[in-house]
Design a protein around this motif. Structure first.
Motif, PDB file in Angstrom:
ATOM      1  N   GLN A  82      -3.082  -0.076   0.580  1.00  0.00           N
ATOM      2  CA  GLN A  82      -2.019  -1.136   1.309  1.00  0.00           C
ATOM      3  C   GLN A  82      -2.257  -0.903   2.927  1.00  0.00           C
ATOM      4  O   GLN A  82      -2.585   0.025   3.552  1.00  0.00           O
ATOM      5  CB  GLN A  82      -0.321  -0.794   1.000  1.00  0.00           C
ATOM      6  CG  GLN A  82      -0.225  -1.042  -0.317  1.00  0.00           C
ATOM      7  CD  GLN A  82      -0.267  -2.343  -1.009  1.00  0.00           C
ATOM      8  OE1 GLN A  82       0.526  -3.206  -0.546  1.00  0.00           O
ATOM      9  NE2 GLN A  82      -1.198  -2.546  -1.665  1.00  0.00           N
ATOM     10  N   VAL A  97       2.707  -0.253  -7.168  1.00  0.00           N
ATOM     11  CA  VAL A  97       1.540  -0.238  -6.233  1.00  0.00           C
ATOM     12  C   VAL A  97       0.569   0.446  -7.113  1.00  0.00           C
ATOM     13  O   VAL A  97      -0.659   0.126  -7.261  1.00  0.00           O
ATOM     14  CB  VAL A  97       1.736   0.181  -4.620  1.00  0.00           C
ATOM     15  CG1 VAL A  97       0.225   0.704  -4.387  1.00  0.00           C
ATOM     16  CG2 VAL A  97       2.290  -0.612  -3.862  1.00  0.00           C
ATOM     17  N   GLN A 142       1.402   4.096   0.077  1.00  0.00           N
ATOM     18  CA  GLN A 142       1.117   3.279  -1.010  1.00  0.00           C
ATOM     19  C   GLN A 142      -0.278   3.086  -0.938  1.00  0.00           C
ATOM     20  O   GLN A 142      -0.820   2.369   0.122  1.00  0.00           O
ATOM     21  CB  GLN A 142       1.776   1.979  -0.828  1.00  0.00           C
ATOM     22  CG  GLN A 142       3.630   2.277  -0.953  1.00  0.00           C
ATOM     23  CD  GLN A 142       4.300   1.074  -1.137  1.00  0.00           C
ATOM     24  OE1 GLN A 142       3.830  -0.082  -1.202  1.00  0.00           O
ATOM     25  NE2 GLN A 142       5.488   1.294  -1.073  1.00  0.00           N
ATOM     26  N   THR A 173      -5.794  -8.191  -4.331  1.00  0.00           N
ATOM     27  CA  THR A 173      -6.760  -7.439  -3.810  1.00  0.00           C
ATOM     28  C   THR A 173      -8.054  -8.132  -3.837  1.00  0.00           C
ATOM     29  O   THR A 173      -9.124  -7.847  -3.045  1.00  0.00           O
ATOM     30  CB  THR A 173      -6.622  -5.985  -4.399  1.00  0.00           C
ATOM     31  OG1 THR A 173      -5.403  -5.623  -4.077  1.00  0.00           O
ATOM     32  CG2 THR A 173      -7.744  -5.015  -3.723  1.00  0.00           C
ATOM     33  N   TYR A 177      -0.873  -7.855  -7.866  1.00  0.00           N
ATOM     34  CA  TYR A 177      -1.746  -6.689  -6.661  1.00  0.00           C
ATOM     35  C   TYR A 177      -3.217  -7.096  -7.030  1.00  0.00           C
ATOM     36  O   TYR A 177      -3.967  -7.050  -5.963  1.00  0.00           O
ATOM     37  CB  TYR A 177      -1.282  -5.466  -7.117  1.00  0.00           C
ATOM     38  CG  TYR A 177      -2.003  -4.364  -6.179  1.00  0.00           C
ATOM     39  CD1 TYR A 177      -1.481  -3.833  -5.011  1.00  0.00           C
ATOM     40  CD2 TYR A 177      -3.102  -3.805  -6.736  1.00  0.00           C
ATOM     41  CE1 TYR A 177      -2.282  -2.854  -4.348  1.00  0.00           C
ATOM     42  CE2 TYR A 177      -3.831  -2.820  -5.797  1.00  0.00           C
ATOM     43  CZ  TYR A 177      -3.441  -2.379  -4.812  1.00  0.00           C
ATOM     44  OH  TYR A 177      -4.196  -1.509  -4.114  1.00  0.00           O
TER      45      TYR A 177
END
Length: 328
Positions: free
Chosen positions: A169, A274, A166, A313, A309
């Motif tokens: 990650q 993802v 992924q 991030t 996500y």
């Protein structure tokens, strides 16, 4: 001059394939490390991807003095997948080993992997890696994969391969591992590298092979020397790359969905989330750099499922700057 196993009639154990582009400063080191392999008969096949520098000339000069080396060149720049498919087509070994042009390997690595694959009847064998500095020396003693499951030999099934791949990650990522693949497996499955991919091509090759029934074995011995590029993946990724990931993922899911186990489907769903997040994140970063706030908000609204996500991030990047630590 070293003669090749092809010339003497001896069987070649491993064909080391190197896809090279603008690799003039390090291609000689990569070739030398493969030729230094002990305990196995090797050939090295370098396919230059129409480099603008003298990568091909260097490889061709080495091939003139060592019959174990083949130097080939694509007529136009086509990406690493096309170059590797060409190298596989030229291979004679029982196994094919992937070596990146800026990486190297320990002398005993291939013998370890061949012995492991032969003993377990595996189609694919992989090992742990060591990060190296620019000069090629190990950057530290710690192996690339650090979590407990990868401190011992084990089989890696498709669900594990998907779950441990992924992008961006935390935790161990298996997609960086460079495989040794039984050459007959390519003929049996009629699979190869996806020519549309210039990134994550190893991941999808192995995923498709595993989906076709191939068996994969891992050893914690770290025999591959991986030269990590400067900067994080988020600094290098382009929207064209993330779109290619999404397209490749859709092709894989569409072709395998009906045969996938519940565990594999769960892993694919998590990876899909993802990938959509990475795609949105890269597009959002581009919009922010261009000062296009409206596009930034539009991208978040277009795929609310990927927004956590993206925002998470961005928050980790901001926190990393405050703490002066790389968190992404």
């Amino acid at each position: 001059m070293n003669t090749s196993a092809k010339d003497t009639g001896d069987a070649i154990d491993v064909s080391v394939i190197i896809a090279a582009w603008s690799a003039a400063s390090f291609i000689e080191r990569a070739i030398a490390s493969a030729l230094s392999s002990t305990g196995v008969r090797v050939e090295v096949i370098v396919v230059d991807d129409a480099s603008p520098d003298n990568t091909f000339e260097i490889a061709r000069q080495i091939a003139k003095t060592d019959g174990r080396v083949t130097a080939d060149r694509l007529p136009a720049n086509s990406g690493p997948s096309v170059a590797r498919n060409r190298a596989i087509a030229l291979a004679h070994g029982r196994y094919v080993a992937v070596l990146d042009a800026d990486d190297a390997m320990a002398p005993g690595r291939l013998a370890t992997l061949v012995t492991l694959a032969d003993r377990t009847c595996a189609d694919i064998a992989v090992d742990n890696m060591l990060d190296v500095a620019d000069a090629g020396a190990p950057a530290g003693a710690a192996p690339f994969l650090k979590s407990d499951p990868y401190t011992r030999s084990r089989y890696i099934d498709l669900a594990t391969w998907i779950r441990r791949n992924q992008p961006m990650q935390p935790g161990d990522c298996l997609g960086y591992l460079k495989p040794l693949i039984r050459r007959a497996t390519f003929a049996h499955t009629k699979l190869g590298y996806d020519p549309s991919l210039r990134n994550s091509e190893d991941y999808y090759l192995v995923a498709n092979l595993l989906a076709a029934g191939a068996r994969m074995i891992y050893t914690p011995e770290a025999g591959y020397y991986y030269q990590r590029s400067a900067g994080s993946a988020s600094h290098r990724l382009q929207p064209s790359q993330t779109k290619a990931w999404l397209d490749a993922e859709k092709r894989f899911v569409d072709s395998y969905r009906d045969k996938a186990t519940a565990e594999e489907k769960s892993a694919l769903m998590a990876r899909g989330r993802v990938l959509r997040g990475v795609d949105q994140f890269v597009a959002v970063v581009d919009a922010m750099k261009a000062g296009r706030i409206g596009r930034f908000l539009g991208l978040l609204a277009a795929d609310p499922g990927a927004s956590p996500y993206t925002l998470g991030t961005l928050a980790r990047i901001a926190m990393g700057k405050v703490l002066r630590r790389k968190l992404v």
